[in-house]
Design an enzyme around this catalytic site. Structure first.
Site, PDB file in Angstrom:
ATOM      1  N   GLU A 246       0.807  -1.223   0.000  1.00  0.00           N
ATOM      2  CA  GLU A 246       0.000   0.000   0.000  1.00  0.00           C
ATOM      3  C   GLU A 246       0.843   1.277   0.000  1.00  0.00           C
ATOM      4  O   GLU A 246       0.461   2.265  -0.617  1.00  0.00           O
ATOM      5  CB  GLU A 246      -0.960  -0.002   1.192  1.00  0.00           C
ATOM      6  CG  GLU A 246      -2.024  -1.079   1.066  1.00  0.00           C
ATOM      7  CD  GLU A 246      -2.947  -1.132   2.262  1.00  0.00           C
ATOM      8  OE1 GLU A 246      -3.739  -0.199   2.453  1.00  0.00           O
ATOM      9  OE2 GLU A 246      -2.877  -2.117   3.028  1.00  0.00           O
ATOM     10  N   HIS A 262       6.934 -26.734   5.298  1.00  0.00           N
ATOM     11  CA  HIS A 262       6.277 -27.941   4.804  1.00  0.00           C
ATOM     12  C   HIS A 262       5.790 -27.768   3.372  1.00  0.00           C
ATOM     13  O   HIS A 262       5.063 -28.609   2.865  1.00  0.00           O
ATOM     14  CB  HIS A 262       5.132 -28.313   5.753  1.00  0.00           C
ATOM     15  CG  HIS A 262       5.646 -28.593   7.143  1.00  0.00           C
ATOM     16  ND1 HIS A 262       6.134 -29.828   7.521  1.00  0.00           N
ATOM     17  CD2 HIS A 262       5.836 -27.765   8.208  1.00  0.00           C
ATOM     18  CE1 HIS A 262       6.566 -29.758   8.775  1.00  0.00           C
ATOM     19  NE2 HIS A 262       6.394 -28.509   9.211  1.00  0.00           N
ATOM     20  N   LYS A 356     -13.553  -0.554  -4.343  1.00  0.00           N
ATOM     21  CA  LYS A 356     -14.659  -0.348  -3.398  1.00  0.00           C
ATOM     22  C   LYS A 356     -15.802   0.403  -4.089  1.00  0.00           C
ATOM     23  O   LYS A 356     -16.968   0.093  -3.877  1.00  0.00           O
ATOM     24  CB  LYS A 356     -14.185   0.467  -2.188  1.00  0.00           C
ATOM     25  CG  LYS A 356     -13.349  -0.335  -1.207  1.00  0.00           C
ATOM     26  CD  LYS A 356     -13.004   0.518   0.016  1.00  0.00           C
ATOM     27  CE  LYS A 356     -12.085  -0.229   0.963  1.00  0.00           C
ATOM     28  NZ  LYS A 356     -11.682   0.520   2.119  1.00  0.00           N
TER      29      LYS A 356
HETATM   30  C1  F6R Z   1      -6.012   1.844   3.622  1.00  0.00           C
HETATM   31  C2  F6R Z   1      -6.021   0.532   4.272  1.00  0.00           C
HETATM   32  C3  F6R Z   1      -7.038  -0.486   3.848  1.00  0.00           C
HETATM   33  C4  F6R Z   1      -8.343  -0.347   4.660  1.00  0.00           C
HETATM   34  C5  F6R Z   1      -9.357  -1.423   4.261  1.00  0.00           C
HETATM   35  C6  F6R Z   1     -10.621  -1.399   5.110  1.00  0.00           C
HETATM   36  O1  F6R Z   1      -5.093   2.697   4.263  1.00  0.00           O
HETATM   37  O2  F6R Z   1      -5.214   0.276   5.110  1.00  0.00           O
HETATM   38  O3  F6R Z   1      -6.458  -1.760   4.014  1.00  0.00           O
HETATM   39  O4  F6R Z   1      -8.057  -0.474   6.022  1.00  0.00           O
HETATM   40  O5  F6R Z   1      -9.704  -1.265   2.917  1.00  0.00           O
HETATM   41  O6  F6R Z   1     -11.146  -0.107   5.219  1.00  0.00           O
HETATM   42  P1  F6R Z   1     -11.538   0.463   6.655  1.00  0.00           P
HETATM   43  O7  F6R Z   1     -10.256   0.451   7.439  1.00  0.00           O
HETATM   44  O8  F6R Z   1     -12.040   1.835   6.419  1.00  0.00           O
HETATM   45  O9  F6R Z   1     -12.556  -0.466   7.213  1.00  0.00           O
END
Ligand code: F6R
Length: 361
Positions: A246, A262, A356
């Site tokens: 990320e 393993h 998303k």
């Molecule tokens: C972005 C990050 C992602 C979010 C994940 C879930 O910085 O770390 O891995 O954490 O997409 O989103 P939230 O944390 O808002 O539930």
């Protein structure tokens, strides 16, 4: 000028323009992390936690990505000492065992992660006792509707940069509900070590004395493979991998001892030309049992020639929490410096956001 001297120069040049590359200030968030941890603890100690608990037989922590790893940390910290199972759930469905005796903790920085919301609704329907950790979003709205305790954490951070806010309140709540021992000394030790490490890893420390910058430099152009043993290094290895993905926007892979012995160990035999550009990073813990230490030594001997380089990083501290966070904190700095060295802004995660959005539309 020697090659290494030239490389230092170019690193320094990049670091001088940190502000330009790191537009949304990921490095600052990482430098502020020890303070965040302290704030997170005081937030969790003072928020109103009114929950009529039946006898609790299990704890379920639901969250994804940067929010979900808080659950992994808590599970690793309590591993072997809690007298109830701690289960981490990173999907759409609540496990079938979850019922009125399962304390469910929902963690989502945005409060809008669909998997977490789906599990939340199932937990409400099943009458589970619930705590929510979130900045705001739908999850917070639902917590308010249902009169569920909600720890409201500050805005303005990427979820993965809010690790202290997303993790430590879970431990504090379990302590406040008398489900676990007093974790005050673990929290104090972890924060002290983080502060100490910050001094050597932050941008103010010149590169020759800055192990995090030196390591980032060694990793430029390499694909990291991170190994850790079951427990503290395992969860840190996952964090290092995710932070390389990320922050630095590069592929990275992780695995855990002893399981990797393993299967994956055998895989380091062919494709030498490809794997020569991989770096193996082994996260080490002095608390590992001797047999695990022997495994790591022999594994290294068997596979190291397949890699461009093999590096070891040691956890610091006595408590499991300190050992996990000290390892993770190093990876946070290294992945951020690596992004900057590559001219990549560490903060945005466009592909994750696009996905998303597409799922929502
Ligand atoms: C972005 C990050 C992602 C979010 C994940 C879930 O910085 O770390 O891995 O954490 O997409 O989103 P939230 O944390 O808002 O539930």
């Amino acid at each position: 000028m020697s090659d290494i001297g030239a490389a230092h120069q170019s690193v320094l040049k990049q670091l001088e323009i940190i502000e330009q590359i790191d537009g949304a200030k990921m490095l600052k968030a990482i430098e502020d992390f020890p303070d965040q941890c302290e704030e997170a603890v005081s937030l969790a100690r003072t928020f109103e936690l009114t929950l009529n608990l039946p006898e609790i037989r299990s704890v379920l922590i639901c969250g994804l990505g940067g929010s979900g790893i808080g659950g992994d940390i808590v599970k690793a910290v309590l591993g072997g000492e809690a007298d109830f199972p701690v289960v981490v759930n990173k999907g759409y469905g609540l496990p079938s065992f979850a019922n009125g005796t399962t304390l469910c903790i929902f963690v989502s920085y945005s409060g809008n992660t669909e998997e977490t919301l789906a599990c939340f609704e199932q937990a409400v329907r099943r009458g589970c006792p619930i705590i929510v950790v979130s900045r705001n979003g739908r999850l917070a709205d639902r917590a308010v509707d249902e009169r569920i305790p909600w720890i409201q954490i500050p805005s303005g951070l990427q979820p993965r940069a809010a690790l202290g806010y997303l993790t430590l309140p879970i431990l504090v709540c379990l302590e406040r509900l008398n489900l676990i021992r007093d974790v005050g000394s673990d929290l104090a030790e972890a924060t002290r070590i983080l502060r100490d490490k910050r001094e050597s890893w932050w941008r103010h420390n010149i590169i020759e004395q800055n192990p995090a910058q030196m390591l980032a430099m060694k990793l430029t152009g390499k694909l990291p493979v991170i190994y850790g043993s079951e427990g503290a290094p395992e969860v840190a290895a996952l964090r290092w991998k995710c932070q390389f993905n990320e922050n630095a926007k590069i592929p990275a892979f992780w695995n855990v001892f002893p399981e990797l012995n393993h299967n994956e160990t055998q895989g380091w035999e062919q494709l030498r030309e490809t794997t020569a550009s991989f770096s193996l990073i082994i996260l080490r813990d002095k608390a590992d049992p001797d047999q695990v230490k022997r495994r790591i030594k022999f594994t290294r001997e068997l596979i190291e020639e397949q890699f461009g380089q093999v590096l070891e990083v040691w956890a610091e501290g006595e408590s499991r929490l300190a050992r996990i966070l000290s390892l993770m904190y190093y990876g946070d700095f290294v992945s951020t410096y690596l992004a900057i060295l590559n001219g990549v802004d560490p903060t945005p995660v466009q592909k994750i956001e696009t996905l998303k959005k597409r799922l929502k539309d």
